[in-house]
Design a protein around this motif. Sequence first.
Motif, PDB file in Angstrom:
ATOM      1  N   UNK A 141      56.170  29.031  15.293  1.00 11.46           N
ATOM      2  CA  UNK A 141      55.039  29.385  14.033  1.00 11.46           C
ATOM      3  C   UNK A 141      53.792  29.307  14.676  1.00 11.46           C
ATOM      4  N   UNK A 142      53.635  28.643  16.305  1.00 10.22           N
ATOM      5  CA  UNK A 142      51.630  29.285  16.357  1.00 10.22           C
ATOM      6  C   UNK A 142      51.796  30.578  17.539  1.00 10.22           C
ATOM      7  N   UNK A 253      51.967  29.128   7.219  1.00 12.37           N
ATOM      8  CA  UNK A 253      50.960  28.582   6.121  1.00 12.37           C
ATOM      9  C   UNK A 253      49.542  28.933   6.014  1.00 12.37           C
ATOM     10  N   UNK A 254      49.418  29.261   4.631  1.00 14.35           N
ATOM     11  CA  UNK A 254      47.955  28.768   4.634  1.00 14.35           C
ATOM     12  C   UNK A 254      47.011  28.476   5.012  1.00 14.35           C
ATOM     13  N   UNK A 258      48.078  34.965   6.133  1.00 11.22           N
ATOM     14  CA  UNK A 258      47.085  35.841   5.863  1.00 11.22           C
ATOM     15  C   UNK A 258      46.676  37.197   7.074  1.00 11.22           C
ATOM     16  N   UNK A 259      47.363  36.870   8.507  1.00  9.84           N
ATOM     17  CA  UNK A 259      46.807  37.500   9.579  1.00  9.84           C
ATOM     18  C   UNK A 259      48.410  37.816   9.640  1.00  9.84           C
ATOM     19  N   UNK A 260      49.551  37.706   9.585  1.00  8.37           N
ATOM     20  CA  UNK A 260      50.533  38.210   9.649  1.00  8.37           C
ATOM     21  C   UNK A 260      50.768  39.450   9.225  1.00  8.37           C
ATOM     22  N   UNK A 261      50.792  40.372  10.156  1.00  6.32           N
ATOM     23  CA  UNK A 261      51.545  41.557   9.470  1.00  6.32           C
ATOM     24  C   UNK A 261      53.111  41.718   9.754  1.00  6.32           C
ATOM     25  N   UNK A 262      53.754  42.728   9.065  1.00  7.93           N
ATOM     26  CA  UNK A 262      55.703  42.861   9.037  1.00  7.93           C
ATOM     27  C   UNK A 262      56.055  44.023   9.066  1.00  7.93           C
ATOM     28  N   UNK A 263      57.047  44.402   9.569  1.00  9.12           N
ATOM     29  CA  UNK A 263      57.537  45.767   9.082  1.00  9.12           C
ATOM     30  C   UNK A 263      59.090  45.078   8.981  1.00  9.12           C
ATOM     31  N   UNK A 264      59.977  45.769   8.325  1.00 10.80           N
ATOM     32  CA  UNK A 264      61.469  45.335   8.159  1.00 10.80           C
ATOM     33  C   UNK A 264      62.212  47.034   7.934  1.00 10.80           C
ATOM     34  N   UNK A 265      63.086  47.228   8.652  1.00  7.32           N
ATOM     35  CA  UNK A 265      63.568  47.509   8.504  1.00  7.32           C
ATOM     36  C   UNK A 265      65.720  48.021   8.469  1.00  7.32           C
TER      37      UNK A 265
END
Length: 273
Positions: A141-142, A253-254, A258-265
């Motif tokens: 989470x942190x 959580x908000x 909103x600062x989290x980025x992700x990639x999925x493959x």
Amino acid sequence: MQNKGFTLVETLVSILIFGILSILMFQMTSRFFQLFTISSSKQSVNSSFIKAYKEMQKDLSITDSRYVYSYKIYLKNIKTRWILFPVPTNKNGLISGEGNKFNWQRIYFYYLNCTNSNCNECKNKNYSVSKEKYLENEKYKFCSDKNLIRLIYDYTAYNDSVFFPMALSEIGKNISSYTLSIDSNSFPSEFEYEIKGYNKIPIIRFVEKKIIAKDIFDMDITTNSSNVNVKILTVRKDDIKKELNYGTADFTKSPASRFVEQIEFTTTSKNNN
């Protein structure tokens, strides 16, 4: 006689117009630098994603998804996300096998390792909980101070259809022996286990450790009989530090999310024979 110079009213109007233009210019400049900072931060994030994707996709494409093990199978004695799988390539990158049968040459480990020695979340995580609770509620989470690391081992034992799955299962059960002690002076370069019906022989020998990507927040692995799905998350730390307290902000959580980025493959195994 014709008046010369500006009147008081004209001067005040000029000052007002200049003030409005200055405010607009400041806002535009501030917005420009804000966008530039976000863009630079996202470029750094994308760089980590590209490195992780290229390496993992390449390695997973030549394994057999039936032999892929991850933290979702063995939850005890390990405090991180990890995945292990065999590949049929040797140190020169050449594939070994006959016909439709591949000879497994190496075992690859990918795992997350926290670089912050004072991180309470990573240091104190207790994964000796039910599988459902761990997978759903006990996610990171942190902390986004983790490296994605790859370990490579030579596989030195039998490749037969009975021994090999048992050997991989034994390695998975003892995953902490490889990941958690890799930097210690007492780390053994060779591991062996006594497997029922076989002599006690070396199974894997350590070859290489490499940091694939930095500043990773979390990693999720999902496998089935033919595919391996990988999701990697990171955080724009430079951006969040300007608005929130990094280290206590909950990225699940908000407003921190909103600062989290992700990639999925998803990778389809080529060696399901």
